[in-house]
Design a protein around this motif. Structure first.
Motif, PDB file in Angstrom:
ATOM      1  N   LYS A  51      10.140  42.527  22.829  1.00  0.00           N
ATOM      2  CA  LYS A  51      10.886  43.907  22.800  1.00  0.00           C
ATOM      3  C   LYS A  51      11.638  44.245  24.230  1.00  0.00           C
ATOM      4  CE  LYS A  51       7.248  46.333  20.128  1.00  0.00           C
ATOM      5  NZ  LYS A  51       5.757  46.884  20.534  1.00  0.00           N
ATOM      6  N   THR A  52      11.193  43.530  25.199  1.00  0.00           N
ATOM      7  CA  THR A  52      11.663  43.758  26.702  1.00  0.00           C
ATOM      8  C   THR A  52      12.675  42.700  27.250  1.00  0.00           C
ATOM      9  OG1 THR A  52       9.734  43.023  27.651  1.00  0.00           O
ATOM     10  CG2 THR A  52       9.701  45.362  27.214  1.00  0.00           C
ATOM     11  N   THR A  53      12.665  41.462  26.595  1.00  0.00           N
ATOM     12  CA  THR A  53      13.091  40.404  26.996  1.00  0.00           C
ATOM     13  C   THR A  53      14.351  39.815  26.305  1.00  0.00           C
ATOM     14  OG1 THR A  53      11.098  39.705  28.050  1.00  0.00           O
ATOM     15  CG2 THR A  53      13.008  38.038  28.168  1.00  0.00           C
ATOM     16  N   ARG A  54      15.348  39.687  26.588  1.00  0.00           N
ATOM     17  CA  ARG A  54      16.568  38.846  25.969  1.00  0.00           C
ATOM     18  C   ARG A  54      16.146  37.523  25.668  1.00  0.00           C
ATOM     19  NH1 ARG A  54      20.811  36.188  26.241  1.00  0.00           N
ATOM     20  NH2 ARG A  54      20.675  35.677  28.169  1.00  0.00           N
ATOM     21  N   GLN A  55      15.376  37.227  24.458  1.00  0.00           N
ATOM     22  CA  GLN A  55      15.367  35.749  24.215  1.00  0.00           C
ATOM     23  C   GLN A  55      16.343  34.638  24.402  1.00  0.00           C
ATOM     24  OE1 GLN A  55      12.492  35.212  20.879  1.00  0.00           O
ATOM     25  NE2 GLN A  55      13.132  37.178  20.530  1.00  0.00           N
ATOM     26  N   GLY A  56      16.142  33.271  24.734  1.00  0.00           N
ATOM     27  CA  GLY A  56      17.024  32.122  24.824  1.00  0.00           C
ATOM     28  C   GLY A  56      17.592  31.749  23.602  1.00  0.00           C
ATOM     29  N   THR A  57      18.575  31.028  23.681  1.00  0.00           N
ATOM     30  CA  THR A  57      19.084  30.556  22.252  1.00  0.00           C
ATOM     31  C   THR A  57      18.614  29.143  22.163  1.00  0.00           C
ATOM     32  OG1 THR A  57      21.519  31.483  23.121  1.00  0.00           O
ATOM     33  CG2 THR A  57      21.391  29.924  21.527  1.00  0.00           C
ATOM     34  N   VAL A  58      18.613  28.904  20.801  1.00  0.00           N
ATOM     35  CA  VAL A  58      17.998  27.754  20.242  1.00  0.00           C
ATOM     36  C   VAL A  58      19.340  26.782  19.814  1.00  0.00           C
ATOM     37  CG1 VAL A  58      16.694  26.311  18.445  1.00  0.00           C
ATOM     38  CG2 VAL A  58      16.007  28.629  19.332  1.00  0.00           C
ATOM     39  N   TYR A  59      19.577  25.446  20.420  1.00  0.00           N
ATOM     40  CA  TYR A  59      20.862  24.698  20.182  1.00  0.00           C
ATOM     41  C   TYR A  59      20.236  23.786  19.498  1.00  0.00           C
ATOM     42  CZ  TYR A  59      23.332  27.496  23.521  1.00  0.00           C
ATOM     43  OH  TYR A  59      23.997  28.506  24.248  1.00  0.00           O
ATOM     44  N   ASP A  60      20.961  22.952  18.727  1.00  0.00           N
ATOM     45  CA  ASP A  60      20.761  21.826  18.111  1.00  0.00           C
ATOM     46  C   ASP A  60      21.381  20.623  18.930  1.00  0.00           C
ATOM     47  OD1 ASP A  60      23.473  21.047  17.544  1.00  0.00           O
ATOM     48  OD2 ASP A  60      23.055  20.247  15.607  1.00  0.00           O
ATOM     49  N   CYS A  61      21.362  19.246  18.684  1.00  0.00           N
ATOM     50  CA  CYS A  61      21.549  18.302  19.578  1.00  0.00           C
ATOM     51  C   CYS A  61      22.966  18.261  19.963  1.00  0.00           C
ATOM     52  CB  CYS A  61      21.028  16.825  19.329  1.00  0.00           C
ATOM     53  SG  CYS A  61      21.906  16.303  17.789  1.00  0.00           S
ATOM     54  N   GLU A  62      23.878  18.884  18.995  1.00  0.00           N
ATOM     55  CA  GLU A  62      25.283  18.792  19.253  1.00  0.00           C
ATOM     56  C   GLU A  62      25.687  20.400  19.815  1.00  0.00           C
ATOM     57  OE1 GLU A  62      27.118  15.834  16.120  1.00  0.00           O
ATOM     58  OE2 GLU A  62      25.884  17.649  15.168  1.00  0.00           O
ATOM     59  N   MET A  63      24.717  21.105  20.216  1.00  0.00           N
ATOM     60  CA  MET A  63      24.975  22.319  20.972  1.00  0.00           C
ATOM     61  C   MET A  63      25.484  23.305  20.019  1.00  0.00           C
ATOM     62  SD  MET A  63      23.694  21.998  23.843  1.00  0.00           S
ATOM     63  CE  MET A  63      24.042  23.499  24.482  1.00  0.00           C
ATOM     64  N   ILE A  64      25.192  23.301  18.454  1.00  0.00           N
ATOM     65  CA  ILE A  64      25.536  24.416  17.524  1.00  0.00           C
ATOM     66  C   ILE A  64      24.452  25.467  17.952  1.00  0.00           C
ATOM     67  CG2 ILE A  64      25.641  24.920  15.388  1.00  0.00           C
ATOM     68  CD1 ILE A  64      26.328  21.833  14.869  1.00  0.00           C
ATOM     69  N   ALA A  65      24.586  26.610  18.418  1.00  0.00           N
ATOM     70  CA  ALA A  65      23.836  27.761  18.565  1.00  0.00           C
ATOM     71  C   ALA A  65      23.087  27.916  17.171  1.00  0.00           C
ATOM     72  CB  ALA A  65      24.352  28.888  19.049  1.00  0.00           C
ATOM     73  N   LEU A  66      21.599  27.885  16.833  1.00  0.00           N
ATOM     74  CA  LEU A  66      21.188  28.158  15.548  1.00  0.00           C
ATOM     75  C   LEU A  66      20.492  29.380  15.507  1.00  0.00           C
ATOM     76  CD1 LEU A  66      19.286  24.569  15.452  1.00  0.00           C
ATOM     77  CD2 LEU A  66      21.205  25.316  14.244  1.00  0.00           C
ATOM     78  N   SER A  67      20.074  30.157  16.740  1.00  0.00           N
ATOM     79  CA  SER A  67      19.716  31.531  16.649  1.00  0.00           C
ATOM     80  C   SER A  67      19.792  31.715  18.077  1.00  0.00           C
ATOM     81  CB  SER A  67      17.952  31.600  16.238  1.00  0.00           C
ATOM     82  OG  SER A  67      17.295  30.896  17.192  1.00  0.00           O
ATOM     83  N   LEU A  68      20.211  33.369  18.371  1.00  0.00           N
ATOM     84  CA  LEU A  68      20.350  33.859  19.697  1.00  0.00           C
ATOM     85  C   LEU A  68      20.200  35.329  19.647  1.00  0.00           C
ATOM     86  CD1 LEU A  68      23.620  35.137  19.599  1.00  0.00           C
ATOM     87  CD2 LEU A  68      24.195  32.766  19.327  1.00  0.00           C
ATOM     88  N   SER A  69      20.185  35.655  20.844  1.00  0.00           N
ATOM     89  CA  SER A  69      19.655  37.221  20.716  1.00  0.00           C
ATOM     90  C   SER A  69      20.856  37.792  21.625  1.00  0.00           C
ATOM     91  CB  SER A  69      18.478  37.668  21.453  1.00  0.00           C
ATOM     92  OG  SER A  69      17.369  37.164  20.668  1.00  0.00           O
ATOM     93  N   GLU A  70      21.434  38.824  21.394  1.00  0.00           N
ATOM     94  CA  GLU A  70      22.606  39.518  22.279  1.00  0.00           C
ATOM     95  C   GLU A  70      21.587  40.483  23.376  1.00  0.00           C
ATOM     96  OE1 GLU A  70      25.431  39.006  22.248  1.00  0.00           O
ATOM     97  OE2 GLU A  70      25.992  37.767  20.655  1.00  0.00           O
ATOM     98  N   LYS A  71      20.553  41.031  22.953  1.00  0.00           N
ATOM     99  CA  LYS A  71      19.876  42.039  23.724  1.00  0.00           C
ATOM    100  C   LYS A  71      18.405  41.867  23.217  1.00  0.00           C
ATOM    101  CE  LYS A  71      21.088  45.962  20.972  1.00  0.00           C
ATOM    102  NZ  LYS A  71      21.720  45.490  19.744  1.00  0.00           N
ATOM    103  N   PRO A  72      17.521  42.406  24.038  1.00  0.00           N
ATOM    104  CA  PRO A  72      16.292  42.361  23.914  1.00  0.00           C
ATOM    105  C   PRO A  72      15.704  43.197  22.447  1.00  0.00           C
ATOM    106  CG  PRO A  72      16.443  43.461  26.076  1.00  0.00           C
ATOM    107  CD  PRO A  72      17.630  43.229  25.472  1.00  0.00           C
ATOM    108  N   GLY A  73      14.991  42.491  21.733  1.00  0.00           N
ATOM    109  CA  GLY A  73      14.532  43.224  20.370  1.00  0.00           C
ATOM    110  C   GLY A  73      15.122  42.793  19.420  1.00  0.00           C
ATOM    111  N   GLU A  74      16.310  41.912  19.462  1.00  0.00           N
ATOM    112  CA  GLU A  74      16.949  41.483  18.252  1.00  0.00           C
ATOM    113  C   GLU A  74      17.190  39.914  18.138  1.00  0.00           C
ATOM    114  OE1 GLU A  74      20.317  39.923  19.735  1.00  0.00           O
ATOM    115  OE2 GLU A  74      20.972  40.776  17.879  1.00  0.00           O
ATOM    116  N   ARG A  75      17.578  39.746  16.750  1.00  0.00           N
ATOM    117  CA  ARG A  75      17.506  38.026  16.970  1.00  0.00           C
ATOM    118  C   ARG A  75      18.534  37.774  15.850  1.00  0.00           C
ATOM    119  NH1 ARG A  75      16.960  34.160  20.601  1.00  0.00           N
ATOM    120  NH2 ARG A  75      16.050  32.095  19.774  1.00  0.00           N
TER     121      ARG A  75
END
Lengths: 472, 442
Positions: A51-75
């Protein structure tokens, strides 16, 4: 009085030792278990931190962003449907539906809570900046996984995993049916939340003959030169062994028995090797191990407990009976054969990065254990090469691939006593002698039928794609 | 500086001792007081606005520690380091309860308990002097102690555990209060050496207490009492072979009891506890939630902790008493938690030193029993929190919340301090005798 003093001194010493022992146990326990204990769906701290932290991004090995957060609490997750679904178990989700996905198993890294980030956390607080998690780069290729997923027959269940057997890096990973991490409320097929690569134990069927062969080579001298008789049926110790399709192989050598996948020969081999020797070899191949890997949660595989009956032992010879293995473990076994008998620890995390860039943790390859000596490994690889060239694994051949040898073993594992229920189609194998493409693979199609007809072609195409993509 | 034999004042004994062993507890005194003040003042800002109660405690705790030290050392030349470490642990209790819970109620109650706690420390200091050589009084008190232990059978509440006494206004746990009494009885009983007729009564007394605790289903306390009796018996009589036999027999009977515990009325929970201990993560038992949350709490502190008042240790069931060590780990981190454990060990070693320096076997056993009891209780509950041992509901001395436990622990610490003051006095007398009363030159 003197004796009292001496005894008191003794007690003081013993109690001090016990305190020190407690301290040391405390340190080692937290060090080895903290990440497993904290990255747990029951850990409410994660829910609060999301709820309070902007989570990091998950990249695959070719740096394709698989999941990311713009702000805390969303994905948000990658828009490409085929990639998102193929990678769903690898990515995980925000609700703990998957136990093993990165967003769950490595939540503390994505939230910046893990120990390695302590100094930065303090710095963040001092700078007054919004708490931000760490980016995680996977070893897995999303493109390869999506392609492999498309190779499975429509609506089928199963799993496929491709690993680099020299480094242990997992390059492709698919579990079907998939679920959609972006739409957790939606109805899914039952068991869709399980990652079949890591959490499902299947009877390995004939793919287990790799282990039986290894045990026979280790324990029965000159076995490679012996001839065996197969008359389509062998009744022994209360069980009747048949070869696939009721076929009689006649008088065959060990090499032929392996490439033709003769159940009767391997049942006899298991009997001759004996329960304790076979169990020891299986345990060398990491059966019955409690896997405690840093990167992935892998359920343990089982083989032959100490009270196994003779009938169970001969069934185990060709991977039936009570024997069970996960697909990743089978890929590790194939990889160990290709890697001169050394099994590598599976790796999923290539890098953990600070929000501003710069790695805090990079992948370090580690040997897990030696499964057999280098000579036996070469012999087994040779047998597996013949199985693909002449035997049951012909459809695993890769047209136009000459850099190395395609080696493998098929399996058609019965999963129920009901003969009408069909078989799970297995294929495990590797590319041998190709320095640029040291891939090991395991494919299972549930109720797929024959391993040679269903699983081997998938492996062939998947490995071809991986070679084309030049993954390492 | 010259000491002359003006009068045999306690103060001089103390100053002499400090001079001889070259110790100065002033830095420790300042560190403990600073810790108490800083933590409470930080916690006063926890809710965004200044909390008067915490500020008050931030002043009272260090002041109390200082005045307590002055008061005690004015009358008795006690070991200051032991007193200061005890005060550190007592303050840690209040600090943790304030930090972990959003309401100040538990911290307030615990701070109030410090008053009777300090009172029992003073009583404890007096005990070794008052009861030295008065075996008759102790013998007379023994039936009273057994009766006190039996009280829970008459006054339990329906819901509470069977080891509590509920007198309406006051609730207390006799097994906690009787720990110092038992040490006292056994120290007196086992100080007469090997004669069978002498010690057998006291061994039976200890055995009776263990049986009562078994029927109260307080197995943690029973184990502590049993170990205490064995240790004091060995140190007092020197019959270590007999102790080993008793330990082996108890281990055998214990294993047998555990194996059939599923069938014994009221003890079915033992098998569950052990199952949970072996694999707390299996999720088979509802009760494993506590230990799972505890382990998460222990490991989530990292090296330097989540920060004072920033932890989620409140998610652990009964964190205030059973799981206070997990709260230490999460709030302050691993480094601090290890320091706390090592401080407990230091406290034990200082106590054992007093036991070894004591002139009479009664005093030696008294200090030894108290030190043994405190450290074994610490190890049992810390081991339980870390899942090294099966979890038992015993408290962490001085740190866990609760009045009975604090009073009992303070009485024991007081008795060690009392022995330490007698030792200091004896050493002073010796020195005076050696120098024929002419004093010592520096």
């Amino acid at each position: 009085m003197k004796q009292t003093r001496r005894l008191i001194r003794l007690f003081a010493l013993a109690l001090s030792f016990m305190t020190v022992f407690t301290v040391i146990t405390y340190i080692t326990m937290v060090k080895t278990n903290a990440s497993r204990w904290l990255n747990n769906a029951q850990n409410t701290r994660l829910r609060e931190a999301r709820k309070t932290t902007r989570q990091g991004t998950v990249y695959d090995c070719e740096m394709i962003a698989l999941s990311l957060s713009e702000k805390p609490g969303e994905r948000s997750y990658i828009a490409n449907d085929s990639i998102r679904l193929a990678m769903s178990h690898t990515i995980g989700d925000q609700y703990g539906m998957s136990e093993t996905g990165v967003e769950n198993r490595h939540a503390t890294a994505l939230l910046g809570l893990s120990d390695i980030t302590g100094a930065d956390k303090t710095l963040q607080r001092l700078m007054g900046s919004e708490p931000a998690g760490y980016d995680v780069v996977l070893t897995v290729s999303a493109q390869l996984s999506a392609y492999v997923s498309s190779l499975f027959p429509q609506g089928s269940r199963g799993a496929c995993v491709i690993v680099n057997y020299k480094t242990g890096a997992i390059l492709g990973k698919v579990s079907l049916p998939a679920y959609d991490p972006a739409d957790i409320g939606a109805a899914v097929q039952d068991t869709a939340y399980y990652d079949r690569v890591l959490q499902y134990r299947y009877a390995p069927g004939s793919t287990f003959k790799i282990v039986t062969l290894s045990s026979a080579l280790e324990n029965l001298g000159g076995i490679a030169e012996k001839q065996f008789d197969c008359e389509s049926l062998w009744s022994f110790a209360g069980s009747t062994i048949r070869c696939a399709g009721g076929k009689a192989h006649g008088r065959i050598s060990l090499k032929e028995a392996f490439s033709e996948s003769c159940n009767i020969t391997f049942a006899k081999l298991a009997y001759e090797t004996g329960a304790s020797n076979l169990r020891r070899t299986a345990e060398n191949y990491a059966f019955n191990d409690n896997f405690l890997f840093e990167d992935v949660v892998l359920y343990s595989s089982h083989c032959l407990n100490s009270a196994a009956s003779v009938s169970e032992v001969i069934q185990t010879g060709f991977g039936q009976g009570t024997c069970e293995a996960t697909p990743l473990h089978m890929a590790m076994i194939a990889g160990a054969v290709a890697n001169d008998g050394v099994m590598m620890e599976p790796k999923l995390i290539k890098e953990i990065r600070r929000p501003g860039g710069g790695a805090t943790q990079t992948m370090k390859s580690a040997q897990y254990k030696r499964v057999t000596d280098s000579e036996n490994a070469k012999t087994i690889a040779q047998y597996m090469y013949l199985a693909v060239r002449n035997g049951t694994g012909k459809s695993a051949q890769i047209t136009g691939y000459t850099a190395g040898k395609v080696c493998g073993k098929t399996g058609s594992a019965e999963f129920s006593n009901d003969k009408e229920a069909g078989t799970h189609a297995w294929y495990v194998g590797f590319l041998y002698g190709d320095e640029q493409h040291p891939y090991a693979i395991a494919v299972i199609v549930e109720k797929g039928g024959s391993g040679g007809a269903v699983a081997a072609p998938i492996a062939s195409k998947a490995l071809k794609k991986a070679v084309e993509m030049n993954l390492y | 500086m010259i000491f002359t034999r003006l009068d045999r004042s306690q103060k001089e004994a103390q100053n002499l001792k400090r001079l001889l062993v070259r110790t100065d507890e002033r830095p420790l005194e300042i560190a403990v007081m600073a810790f108490q003040a800083v933590c409470m003042l930080l916690l006063s800002l926890k809710d965004g606005q200044i909390d008067a109660f915490s500020v008050l405690l931030g002043a009272c705790l260090p002041l109390g520690t200082y005045l307590g030290l002055k008061l005690i050392t004015h009358f008795w030349p006690v070991d200051r380091a032991m007193y200061l470490i005890t005060m550190f642990l007592c303050a840690l209790s209040v600090i943790l309860l304030r930090a972990v819970f959003s309401s100040t109620l538990k911290a307030k109650t615990q701070a109030m308990y410090l008053v009777p706690g300090f009172g029992s420390l003073l009583i404890g200091i007096g005990v070794p002097r008052l009861l030295n050589g008065r075996e008759a009084i102790i013998k007379l008190a023994m039936p009273a102690f057994v009766a006190l232990m039996l009280l829970p059978f008459g006054f339990t509440t329906a819901s509470a555990a069977r080891s509590w006494v509920n007198l309406g206004a006051i609730q207390f746990q006799p097994s906690e209060l009787l720990k110092p009494a038992t040490v006292l009885v056994l120290a007196s009983g086992f100080s007469f050496g090997k004669k069978f007729g002498r010690w057998i009564v006291y061994a039976l007394y200890g055995f009776a207490l263990c049986m009562i605790l078994l029927f109260q289903r307080d197995l943690g306390a029973m184990l502590l009492y049993f170990l205490l009796i064995c240790a004091m018996f060995t140190a007092g009589t020197g019959k270590w072979r007999l102790t080993l036999i008793a330990l082996a027999a108890a281990a055998g009977l214990g294993a047998l009891f555990i194996s059939i515990s599923g069938k014994v009325e009221g003890f079915g929970y033992i098998a569950t506890r052990i199952d949970i201990w072996k694999n707390p993560w299996s999720g088979k038992h509802e009760e494993s939630r506590q230990i799972v949350q505890g382990l998460m709490s222990v490991s989530s502190g990292g090296l330097f902790g989540a920060g004072l008042g920033l932890s989620y240790a409140r998610k652990v069931a009964v964190v205030g008493s059973d799981y206070i060590f997990a709260a230490v780990c999460e709030e302050f981190g691993m480094v601090f938690a290890i320091c706390v454990l090592l401080l407990c060990m230091t406290l034990m070693l200082l106590g054992m030193r007093q036991a070894m320096n004591a002139r009479s076997r009664f005093h030696a056993l008294l200090a030894f029993g108290c030190a043994f009891e405190l450290i074994s209780q610490t190890l049992l509950i810390v081991g339980g929190n870390l899942n090294i041992l099966p979890l038992t509901g015993v408290t962490l001395p001085f740190v866990s919340e609760g009045g009975s436990s604090l009073v009992g622990s303070m009485l024991m610490m007081g008795m060690i301090l009392g022995v330490s003051s007698i030792n200091a006095q004896d050493e002073y007398d010796d020195l005076m005798r050696l120098t024929s009363g002419k004093g010592v030159k520096e």
